[in-house]
Motif scaffolding. Structure first.
Motif, PDB file in Angstrom:
ATOM      1  N   TYR A  36       0.779  -1.053  -0.078  1.00  0.00           N
ATOM      2  CA  TYR A  36       0.021  -0.078  -0.053  1.00  0.00           C
ATOM      3  C   TYR A  36       0.862   1.238  -0.049  1.00  0.00           C
ATOM      4  O   TYR A  36       2.035   1.198   0.510  1.00  0.00           O
ATOM      5  CB  TYR A  36      -0.830   0.241   1.286  1.00  0.00           C
ATOM      6  N   GLN A  38       0.549   5.364   1.157  1.00  0.00           N
ATOM      7  CA  GLN A  38      -0.034   6.560   1.535  1.00  0.00           C
ATOM      8  C   GLN A  38       0.556   7.955   1.290  1.00  0.00           C
ATOM      9  O   GLN A  38       1.737   8.160   1.848  1.00  0.00           O
ATOM     10  CB  GLN A  38      -0.359   6.386   2.950  1.00  0.00           C
ATOM     11  N   GLY A  43      -5.419   8.651   1.495  1.00  0.00           N
ATOM     12  CA  GLY A  43      -5.546   7.466   2.391  1.00  0.00           C
ATOM     13  C   GLY A  43      -4.660   6.414   1.643  1.00  0.00           C
ATOM     14  O   GLY A  43      -3.516   6.843   1.211  1.00  0.00           O
ATOM     15  N   LEU A  44      -4.881   5.367   2.104  1.00  0.00           N
ATOM     16  CA  LEU A  44      -3.936   4.247   1.814  1.00  0.00           C
ATOM     17  C   LEU A  44      -4.557   3.648   0.407  1.00  0.00           C
ATOM     18  O   LEU A  44      -5.594   3.095   0.433  1.00  0.00           O
ATOM     19  CB  LEU A  44      -3.922   3.173   2.770  1.00  0.00           C
ATOM     20  N   PHE A  88       4.289   7.109   2.244  1.00  0.00           N
ATOM     21  CA  PHE A  88       4.599   6.119   3.319  1.00  0.00           C
ATOM     22  C   PHE A  88       4.157   4.709   2.511  1.00  0.00           C
ATOM     23  O   PHE A  88       2.956   4.499   2.127  1.00  0.00           O
ATOM     24  CB  PHE A  88       3.649   6.406   4.407  1.00  0.00           C
ATOM     25  N   LEU A  90       3.278   0.687   2.822  1.00  0.00           N
ATOM     26  CA  LEU A  90       3.075  -0.156   3.812  1.00  0.00           C
ATOM     27  C   LEU A  90       2.962  -1.542   3.113  1.00  0.00           C
ATOM     28  O   LEU A  90       2.159  -1.835   2.279  1.00  0.00           O
ATOM     29  CB  LEU A  90       1.864   0.181   4.465  1.00  0.00           C
ATOM     30  N   PRO A 105       5.952  -1.981   9.525  1.00  0.00           N
ATOM     31  CA  PRO A 105       6.082  -0.616  10.359  1.00  0.00           C
ATOM     32  C   PRO A 105       5.880   0.309   9.335  1.00  0.00           C
ATOM     33  O   PRO A 105       5.891   1.525   9.702  1.00  0.00           O
ATOM     34  CB  PRO A 105       7.391  -0.836  10.918  1.00  0.00           C
ATOM     35  N   ARG A 108       9.014   5.175   4.850  1.00  0.00           N
ATOM     36  CA  ARG A 108       8.665   6.593   4.459  1.00  0.00           C
ATOM     37  C   ARG A 108       9.737   7.012   3.517  1.00  0.00           C
ATOM     38  O   ARG A 108      11.069   6.940   3.589  1.00  0.00           O
ATOM     39  CB  ARG A 108       8.791   7.631   5.623  1.00  0.00           C
TER      40      ARG A 108
ATOM     41  N   PHE B  90      -9.113   5.098   9.916  1.00  0.00           N
ATOM     42  CA  PHE B  90      -9.409   4.517   8.769  1.00  0.00           C
ATOM     43  C   PHE B  90     -10.346   3.484   9.026  1.00  0.00           C
ATOM     44  O   PHE B  90     -10.275   2.523   9.945  1.00  0.00           O
ATOM     45  CB  PHE B  90      -8.181   3.683   8.046  1.00  0.00           C
ATOM     46  N   LYS B 103     -10.706   6.902   3.049  1.00  0.00           N
ATOM     47  CA  LYS B 103     -10.001   7.726   2.659  1.00  0.00           C
ATOM     48  C   LYS B 103      -9.337   8.307   3.981  1.00  0.00           C
ATOM     49  O   LYS B 103      -8.340   9.160   3.722  1.00  0.00           O
ATOM     50  CB  LYS B 103     -10.489   8.947   1.892  1.00  0.00           C
TER      51      LYS B 103
END
Lengths: 112, 111
Positions: A36, A38, A43-44, A88, A90, A105, A108, B90, B103
């Motif tokens: 993912y 961000q 959002g992710l 970021f 993930l 964790p 970044r 989230f 989001k």
């Protein structure tokens, strides 16, 4: 016990340089793995997921690629970073039991 | 297909007052729903999860959420906000073995 590792924790790279982020999991076999991103103020977003060795699905077109060379290893790469790749990142996996998700964790990444 | 909608991108409350973070889901069958919190420059922490057991789910740090099938909602609440609750939250659903994030809602706590 199940754990998930990501490295590095932080990374600053110049535009046009390559990227390799690594994610490894312990305590499970044949997990579904996910990357993912961000971005700042967003959002992710799911980038890639993998249900097995060598099996990669891309969710969005982008400057990145992913590989799964081993059952418990998931790598995110780029040949040439763009400024927009900053964010970021993930790594995550879902176990067979409903509701069990594990997140690394995070890394970044700042592209200058 | 399942997805989640977080109705507010930012919520501000005073310390000691109740918190309500809204989440609606769309699903053709009973979903698995989660709330995660992300503090600044930190990873994700699971607050609570709903997996078709009790509709009122209690999580960590005094948070809870109620699954309402008719309203297709899974709002996160806390009776009294604390300064340490300032973070991004989230709402998450599992769809086709993928973790789908809302989001996010940034919660601000006013002194």
């Amino acid at each position: 016990s199940q754990t998930i590792h990501q490295w590095p924790a932080t990374l600053v790279q110049p535009v046009g340089s390559p990227l390799s982020l690594e994610c490894t999991v312990e305590g499970t076999s044949n997990p579904n793995l996910y990357w993912y991103r961000q971005a700042a103020g967003r959002g992710l977003q799911l980038l890639f997921y993998s249900v097995g060795i060598g099996q990669i699905s891309s969710e969005v077109p982008q400057n990145l690629s992913a590989s799964r060379p081993q059952d418990r290893q998931f790598i995110l790469s780029s040949k040439k970073l763009l400024l927009s790749d900053s964010g970021f990142y993930l790594c995550a996996w879902i176990s067979g039991r409903v509701g069990e998700q594990f997140f690394g964790p995070g890394t970044r990444l700042t592209v200058l | 297909a399942q997805s989640v909608t977080q109705l507010d991108s930012h919520v501000s409350v005073s310390e000691g007052t109740p918190v309500l973070l809204r989440c609606n889901y769309s699903s053709s069958y009973s979903p698995s729903l989660f709330w995660y919190v992300q503090h600044p420059n930190k990873g994700l922490q699971l607050l609570l999860k709903y997996t078709s057991a009790a509709t009122l789910v209690k999580g960590i740090n005094g948070f809870e959420a109620e699954f309402k099938k008719i309203e297709t909602s899974f709002h996160l609440t806390k009776p009294s906000a604390h300064m340490s609750d300032a973070a991004e939250y989230f709402c998450v659903v599992i769809r086709d073995d993928k973790i789908i994030f809302g989001k996010g809602t940034r919660l601000h706590i006013l002194p």
